[in-house]
Design a protein around this motif. Structure first.
Motif, short mmCIF file in Angstrom:
data_model
loop_
_atom_site.label_atom_id
_atom_site.label_comp_id
_atom_site.label_asym_id
_atom_site.label_seq_id
_atom_site.Cartn_x
_atom_site.Cartn_y
_atom_site.Cartn_z
N GLU A 150 -3.43 10.88 -12.68
CA GLU A 150 -2.02 10.42 -13.34
C GLU A 150 -1.95 10.44 -14.56
O GLU A 150 -2.62 10.43 -15.55
CB GLU A 150 -1.81 9.08 -12.69
N ALA B 188 -1.04 5.13 8.47
CA ALA B 188 -2.41 4.81 7.82
C ALA B 188 -3.61 5.08 9.07
O ALA B 188 -4.32 3.96 8.99
CB ALA B 188 -2.59 3.71 6.95
N THR C 10 -4.07 0.23 5.22
CA THR C 10 -4.82 1.19 5.13
C THR C 10 -6.46 1.08 5.78
O THR C 10 -7.17 1.29 4.71
CB THR C 10 -5.09 1.47 3.58
N GLU D 130 -6.33 -1.26 -3.47
CA GLU D 130 -6.04 -0.66 -2.15
C GLU D 130 -6.59 0.59 -1.89
O GLU D 130 -7.27 1.31 -2.91
CB GLU D 130 -4.42 -0.35 -2.14
N LYS E 112 6.46 3.87 -3.48
CA LYS E 112 6.37 2.99 -4.66
C LYS E 112 6.28 4.02 -5.60
O LYS E 112 5.62 3.72 -6.83
CB LYS E 112 5.35 1.95 -4.59
N GLU E 113 6.53 5.35 -5.43
CA GLU E 113 6.05 6.42 -6.63
C GLU E 113 6.96 6.39 -7.78
O GLU E 113 6.54 6.95 -8.68
CB GLU E 113 5.93 7.75 -5.56
N THR F 73 0.97 -1.10 -0.23
CA THR F 73 0.03 0.04 -0.09
C THR F 73 0.91 1.22 -0.05
O THR F 73 2.16 1.24 0.23
CB THR F 73 -1.03 0.05 1.14
N ARG F 74 0.23 2.43 -0.22
CA ARG F 74 1.08 3.58 -0.56
C ARG F 74 1.83 4.04 0.55
O ARG F 74 2.97 4.39 0.54
CB ARG F 74 0.08 4.62 -1.21
N GLU F 75 0.93 4.13 1.73
CA GLU F 75 1.40 4.78 2.87
C GLU F 75 2.67 3.82 3.43
O GLU F 75 3.91 4.50 3.96
CB GLU F 75 0.32 4.93 3.82
N TYR F 76 2.13 2.66 3.43
CA TYR F 76 3.28 1.61 4.17
C TYR F 76 4.61 1.79 3.36
O TYR F 76 5.71 1.61 3.94
CB TYR F 76 2.87 0.27 4.27
N SER G 184 -6.14 7.55 -8.96
CA SER G 184 -5.72 6.65 -7.72
C SER G 184 -6.08 7.57 -6.33
O SER G 184 -6.37 8.61 -6.56
CB SER G 184 -4.29 6.32 -7.53
N ASP G 185 -6.09 6.62 -5.30
CA ASP G 185 -6.16 7.42 -4.00
C ASP G 185 -7.56 8.30 -3.79
O ASP G 185 -7.46 9.30 -3.37
CB ASP G 185 -4.90 8.36 -3.82
N ARG H 205 -7.18 13.55 1.71
CA ARG H 205 -8.48 13.38 2.40
C ARG H 205 -9.25 14.74 2.84
O ARG H 205 -8.62 15.75 3.11
CB ARG H 205 -7.82 12.90 3.85
N ILE I 258 0.22 12.58 -2.97
CA ILE I 258 -0.40 11.30 -2.86
C ILE I 258 -1.57 11.53 -1.59
O ILE I 258 -1.43 12.37 -0.99
CB ILE I 258 0.44 10.32 -2.24
N ALA I 259 -2.63 10.64 -1.69
CA ALA I 259 -3.30 10.60 -0.49
C ALA I 259 -4.03 11.86 0.01
O ALA I 259 -4.08 12.00 1.02
CB ALA I 259 -2.67 9.61 0.48
N THR J 41 -7.26 -2.77 3.26
CA THR J 41 -6.58 -3.43 2.28
C THR J 41 -5.97 -4.90 2.75
O THR J 41 -5.34 -4.57 3.59
CB THR J 41 -5.36 -2.72 1.59
N THR K 28 -8.63 2.01 -5.09
CA THR K 28 -7.87 2.07 -6.29
C THR K 28 -7.70 0.76 -6.79
O THR K 28 -7.35 -0.20 -5.68
CB THR K 28 -6.42 2.85 -6.22
N LYS L 224 1.48 13.71 -11.12
CA LYS L 224 0.33 13.37 -10.46
C LYS L 224 -0.06 14.63 -9.85
O LYS L 224 0.48 15.46 -9.29
CB LYS L 224 0.68 12.25 -9.15
#
Lengths: 175, 454
Positions: B193, B315, B359, B401, A146-147, A110-113, B445-446, B228, B225-226, B372, B415, B202
């Motif tokens: 993306e 997360a 997550t 995920e 993973k970016e 996963t992205r955050e991990y 994504s995200d 919220r 990224i991500a 996930t 995603t 992105k």
């Protein structure tokens, strides 16, 4: 040479490195500094001749600028230790350079991990360099998670290349 | 923008057949949960594959009550039809099959004409436009029992917001028939993306839940990224590599101004999420290879460390009452889910199945946690109760995920990436039914779902 010029030189050098390196190299400075993709068009000799032992090209191609990790791991294997020991020797001989160690993960998490995992990998590489006598003041770390894969295929042979820590050399900018 | 012209509708009793299709979907979800509740002992994990017969409904073009309203009469009914059909709980009977024509909003409904084409619900509506203001009215009819279902409602607003009015009507219809809260008048913030995978561009983007009205919030120069949403939808938190190091930014959706929050020199900060009152955030901070959770009061800057372990904790997501935080940690050796008090303290592991878990996101209803899971090379979106029981996997693919909950806690967006393909946004309901791709202009994504708009 002022700071901006130096930054541009490094960007150009890295962009050139990316072109020369069949594995794709490391182009993150573009985004990091807000430069567009066009920066790659600048011609520069800053990369140097790989036969010049103090050149960045020599570091990348002869010393080896990256180490690889097992899935979900940040342990350095023997090959990685040898590569990092070589990096440490080169950095000792070339004190004008500072480094940014980038930690990366493959796409199978996963992205955050993966951001956290990349941080752990970058730190593992950094700690090894410090253990070899390189001052922590010369080293910064960042995780790209993973970016920024270097290989895009959805297969283990590509994921193996993407689970990496890359040492990016620059001239005195780490501060 | 919403004026309710009549007293709030009372839910009127409906006949068994009407209830049938409606509640069949919900009963399936609850039934599945109940089935797991009865089993004790080892976790039982199953991908639910229930199929129900969607309820047939008709939504004729809305009656244009003046000439300026004509351009919206069909558009409104199309958006409503799409919303309801996309839930998988409803099936539209196309206008070509209609016998009756609705030419007046107030004329009596000829139930027999709608029964003849097997419609079980009928939505009629009217629209009028004055300048850039519009008024939209609707009524819902239970064709089987031959009576109106609740009172009619009227919405008024700008013509620019015509889709929102269609969403408001859809939410009202959905709520009356299912007894659940609606979710159509909501937005989704996500990452758009483009470019090669090795040097992906992105950008933050926001759109309506159905993929309409996409707007870009960042220009793509910095990796983001991500994102919220805040609990009121007026702000977003996200992580950007603008300075070269991941840092958390808070953006005001009204004026698009943004600021760095939670930054600490020499560290990386990421994975932010708002508290339910919007006054603070939880996030991850990495230093020296260790990633811990922190909480930051967004008004006074006070920082609290929530975890302190030589491992990864990331997360985090608040329970809707704000008392607890669920997060992912590899302190046991592999990534698992944990719940702890919102101010830190002892964390209790709640995931015990095989594979890695990440997550976690608490449902806005508080009953479930979506997550996930990766196991044997496959990725899943799943849900479990907040104590970790009754785990159910809803999806399976090469890479699924990052779940996010619809405001009503009944639908999850996430995603999905196919092997070698681009990522896209998908949704699934909590019974595992109705897996759908959400239209986006390009790879995406995200996703993060907003609350229902006011």
């Amino acid at each position: 040479m002022n700071l901006t010029t130096k930054v541009l030189m490094v960007v150009a050098a890295l962009a050139l490195a990316a072109c020369n390196n069949p594995r794709g190299g490391s182009g993150q400075w573009d985004d990091a500094n807000g430069f567009g993709p066009g920066a790659g068009g600048i011609q520069s000799g800053a990369l140097g001749d790989p036969n010049d032992p103090s050149s960045i090209a020599h570091f990348q191609q002869r010393v080896g600028d990256r180490v690889f990790f097992d899935t979900d791991a940040s342990t350095l294997n023997d090959t990685a230790r040898q590569t990092l020991a070589g990096q440490a020797r080169w950095l000792s001989s070339n004190p004008q350079y500072t480094i940014l160690v980038e930690g990366h993960a493959d796409e199978r998490g996963t992205r955050e991990y993966n951001v956290a995992l990349g941080a752990r990998r970058a730190n593992a590489a950094m700690q090894y360099l410090v253990s070899q006598g390189i001052s922590a003041n010369r080293i910064r770390t960042v995780s790209y998670g993973k970016e920024r894969p270097v290989e895009a295929c959805p297969e283990p042979r590509c994921w193996n290349q993407n689970r990496r820590a890359v040492t990016v050399v620059s001239t005195g900018l780490a501060g | 923008m919403t004026d309710i012209s009549m007293p709030p509708a009372l839910r009127v009793p409906v006949m068994a057949r009407l209830i049938l299709a409606l509640t069949a979907g919900l009963a399936l979800m609850l039934g599945a949960a109940a089935a797991f509740a009865q089993s004790s002992g080892p976790l039982r994990i199953e991908i639910t594959e229930g199929v129900i017969e969607p309820m047939p409904f008709a939504v004729p073009a809305f009656v244009a009550e003046n000439s300026a309203g004509q351009q919206f009469s069909d558009q409104l009914s199309r958006v409503i039809a799409a919303n309801l059909s996309n839930t998988g709980l409803f099936r539209e009977i196309p206008a070509s099959a209609h016998i009756a024509r609705i030419t007046s909003f107030d004329a009596p409904v000829q139930y027999s004409d709608w029964r003849a084409i097997n419609a079980q619900a009928l939505i009629t509506g009217a629209v009028s436009v004055q300048g850039n203001r519009m008024s939209v009215k609707f009524r819902l009819f239970d064709i089987v029992s031959g009576r109106q279902m609740g009172d009619g409602l009227q919405f008024q607003g700008s013509t620019d917001a015509w889709r929102r009015m269609a969403h408001k009507v859809s939410d009202a219809v959905y709520s009356r028939i299912t007894g659940e809260g609606g979710y159509f008048d909501s937005r989704v913030v996500f990452v758009a993306e483009s470019g090669p995978r090795e040097n992906r561009v992105k950008r933050l983007a926001v759109m309506d839940q159905d993929g309409a009205n996409v707007e870009y919030l960042t220009d793509g120069r910095a990796l983001v990224i991500a994102p919220r949403f805040s609990p009121t939808g007026d702000r977003i938190l996200y992580t950007s590599y603008e300075t070269g190091t991941p840092r958390i930014y808070l953006m005001d959706m009204g004026n698009m101004r943004r600021q760095v929050v939670g930054d600490q020199p020499g560290t990386m900060t990421f994975a932010p999420r708002f508290s339910p009152d919007g006054g603070s955030m939880v996030y991850s901070l990495s230093v020296g290879g260790t990633t811990d959770l922190f909480r930051l009061n967004l008004s006074n800057g006070q920082r609290t460390q929530l975890t302190n372990a030589p491992s990864i904790a990331t997360a985090p997501s608040f329970s809707p009452d704000g008392n607890r935080v669920v997060f992912e940690s590899d302190r046991s050796g592999t990534s698992q889910l944990y719940v702890m008090p919102a101010n830190g303290g002892e964390a209790r592991r709640i995931s015990f199945g095989q594979g890695r878990y990440g997550t976690p996101v608490w449902s806005p209803r508080g009953d479930l946690i979506a997550f996930t899971k990766s196991h044997q090379g496959r990725f899943h979106i799943g849900v479990m109760r907040s104590d970790g029981s009754e785990e159910r996997l809803l999806t399976a693919s090469f890479l699924d995920e990052g779940p996010t909950w619809a405001p009503n806690g009944r639908v999850i967006m996430f995603t999905r990436e196919t092997a070698g393909g681009d990522p896209a946004l998908w949704s699934v309901d909590i019974s595992g039914r109705n897996l759908r791709r959400i239209p986006t202009p390009g790879p995406a994504s995200d996703p993060a779902w907003s609350p229902l708009r006011q």
